[in-house]
Scaffold this active site. Structure first.
Site: not given
Ligand SMILES: Cc1cc2nc3c(=O)[nH]c(=O)nc-3n(C[C@H](O)[C@H](O)[C@H](O)COP(=O)(O)O)c2cc1C
Ligand SMILES: [Mn+2]
Length: 495
Positions: A170, A189, A223, A231, A280, A388
């Site tokens: 996300v 990320q 997550m 995922e 934000e 992470h």
């Molecule tokens: C509604 C929502 C919005 C989010 N927006 C962002 C964002 O804009 N940028 C970001 O890096 N993470 C954002 N996140 C958090 C990431 O989705 C989260 O850290 C996730 O673990 C990232 O995936 P990864 O671990 O596979 O990198 C958001 C989460 C939610 C639920």
């Molecule tokens: Mn991931």
């Protein structure tokens, strides 16, 4: 109505919300320009049902918007109902039940997706020159925002060049022009890591973005699972069935077949544009935007009368707290268990805007460790900070397990009464962390310093498995017989 299918299909999720008074269908004309955003903000702030905007202005193709998909509910006994539905759990599910459900998926074998031929997301397909994102009622969510946000409740789909890692994650994306989005892909990320792998080969990153996904998929895409964990397999293990997927039109990525909207194309190897600012998750909108990568859209597909889900970020509670915070809590608890730390619950207090992670310390297990506060703090920093998940949350509170850490009132009481100013505030502000934390300065961000700290809210006696004092309240200060009598006679007294 059965709650299980709500997790695996967005339309079933909508039906489920409707059946449990968690949805309000709005049939009067609403403007996507600030009005839908303002309504959704007020919904979060009052615990009202999720608004489904059925009649958006300037919307000839009949698209719809769903606000507050995981907002908290003011209805008695179903505060977490919308969140719980993401996991197929009943509306009265508790935070602990939700976390254990998420964690248990990690103990099972991943279930890889299956390809299906009947894909509702392909009911309408636009390719190449026909792609025009202006076809959608893309909302302006806050007046501070630097643009209209197409994706605030959707996930990116990318794959490592060797094909071994499927990443669904996300992140937000803003409208740049009719065939381009712009948004963050932070290096820490997984989207940023995979984008970097393609860049090293001098190539654009094949990409897709999914909106109106199966709710369980949306949750797991938010997550912080470790790198190289795909995922989609985790989602299958969570719901007990494979995610049904279909191939993209213009690349070899696979996306959920039931998705409301899919956009696909490439993340540019080098092009950037200004993105933001935006209201934000920490509750602020800063004045400036930042350059971020461009996402070139080569195809769009969508269901008839597609529903675009939105999160209107800002002060708690919205989905960055209720969904992201919960997924962080689950991953943090899993990590603490794997590292055999004496932690029996983890909770990212929604009220603290994903800037606090409270860890509940099992004081019986703590006593067995035969340690002291400084050593425990060092141990947690050592075993946890390089994960992470820990990168995302700057402040960690250690609290005894006599406290229900999902109750902010109890956490505040413990913080106020149990932490000594000289001994218990441990500064780890040089440790790496997410640069979005509002109190960081430009130098911190430049150096990647996360402004982290650990606050010990355990009395010294807890390290011997004892309480310093008994808690003076209804629960602890009276014998069972008196409590039962008072509860039984409550109405007789006239209350
Ligand atoms: C509604 C929502 C919005 C989010 N927006 C962002 C964002 O804009 N940028 C970001 O890096 N993470 C954002 N996140 C958090 C990431 O989705 C989260 O850290 C996730 O673990 C990232 O995936 P990864 O671990 O596979 O990198 C958001 C989460 C939610 C639920
Ligand atoms: Mn991931």
């Amino acid at each position: 109505m059965n709650h299980q299918p709500a997790a695996t299909d967005f339309r079933q999720f909508i039906d489920y919300l409707r059946a449990h008074q968690e949805l309000l269908e709005i049939d009067v004309a609403v403007s996507p320009e600030l009005e839908a955003g303002a309504i959704t903000r007020k919904v979060y702030e009052t615990g009202a049902p999720a608004p489904l905007f059925q009649a958006l202005e300037n919307n000839p193709h009949g698209f719809r918007i769903l606000g507050a998909p995981a907002g908290l509910s003011r209805r008695d006994g179903q505060r977490y109902a919308r969140l719980a539905a993401h996991f197929g759990l009943p509306k009265n599910a508790t935070p602990r039940e939700i976390l254990e459900t998420i964690i248990s998926a990690g103990d099972r074998t991943p279930i890889t997706p299956v390809q299906v031929s009947n894909a509702p997301c392909k009911q309408n397909v636009l390719l190449g020159d026909d792609v025009d994102l202006h076809r959608f009622p893309i909302p302006l969510l806050h007046q501070e925002d630097g643009g209209r946000y197409f994706a605030t409740y959707g996930f990116h789909v990318v794959q490592s060049p060797d094909g071994r890692w499927d990443s669904w994650s996300v992140a937000r994306a803003m409208l740049h022009d009719r065939r381009t989005l712009v948004g963050p892909a932070m290096a820490q990320q997984h989207i940023g890591m995979i984008h970097q792998m393609w860049r090293e080969q001098g190539k654009n990153t094949p990409w897709a973005m999914v909106l109106g996904a199966p709710p369980a998929a949306m949750a797991v895409a938010g997550m912080p699972l470790p790198a190289w964990v795909s995922e989609p397999g985790y989602i299958g293990a969570l719901t007990g069935q494979p995610v049904e997927v279909v191939k993209c039109e213009t690349n070899d990525l696979y996306v959920p077949a039931s998705a409301e909207i899919v956009v696909e194309g490439e993340i540019s190897v080098g092009q950037t544009a200004m993105e933001g600012p935006m209201g934000e998750y920490h509750g602020y909108a800063f004045a400036e935007g930042k350059p971020q990568p461009l996402f070139h859209v080569k195809a769009v597909s969508y269901r008839d009368r597609a529903i675009l889900p939105i999160c209107v970020a800002g002060t708690p509670p919205e989905e960055n707290h209720t969904l992201w915070g919960t997924m962080i809590s689950a991953e943090a608890l899993k990590h603490c268990r794997q590292q055999q730390l004496p932690i029996d619950m983890a909770w990212c207090s929604y009220e603290a805007a994903t800037c606090w992670l409270v860890l509940s310390v099992d004081i019986d297990k703590l006593a067995v460790l035969n340690t002291d506060a400084d050593s425990l703090v060092q141990l947690i920093a050592e075993k946890f900070f390089n994960s992470h998940v820990a990168w995302l949350v700057p402040k960690i509170l250690l609290v005894g397990n006599d406290i229900d850490i999902t109750d902010i009132n109890q956490v505040v009481w413990a913080l106020a009464t149990r932490s000594h100013p000289k001994r218990d505030f441990h500064d780890f502000s040089d440790s790496p962390g997410i640069p979005m934390v509002p109190y960081l300065d430009a130098e911190d961000k430049q150096a990647g310093r996360g402004g982290k700290m650990i606050i010990n809210c355990l009395f010294p006696e807890a390290f011997a498995g004892r309480q310093r004092a008994t808690t003076a309240n209804f629960e602890h200060s009276y014998p069972e017989t008196i409590k039962q009598q008072v509860n039984r006679r409550w109405r007789d007294y006239g209350f």
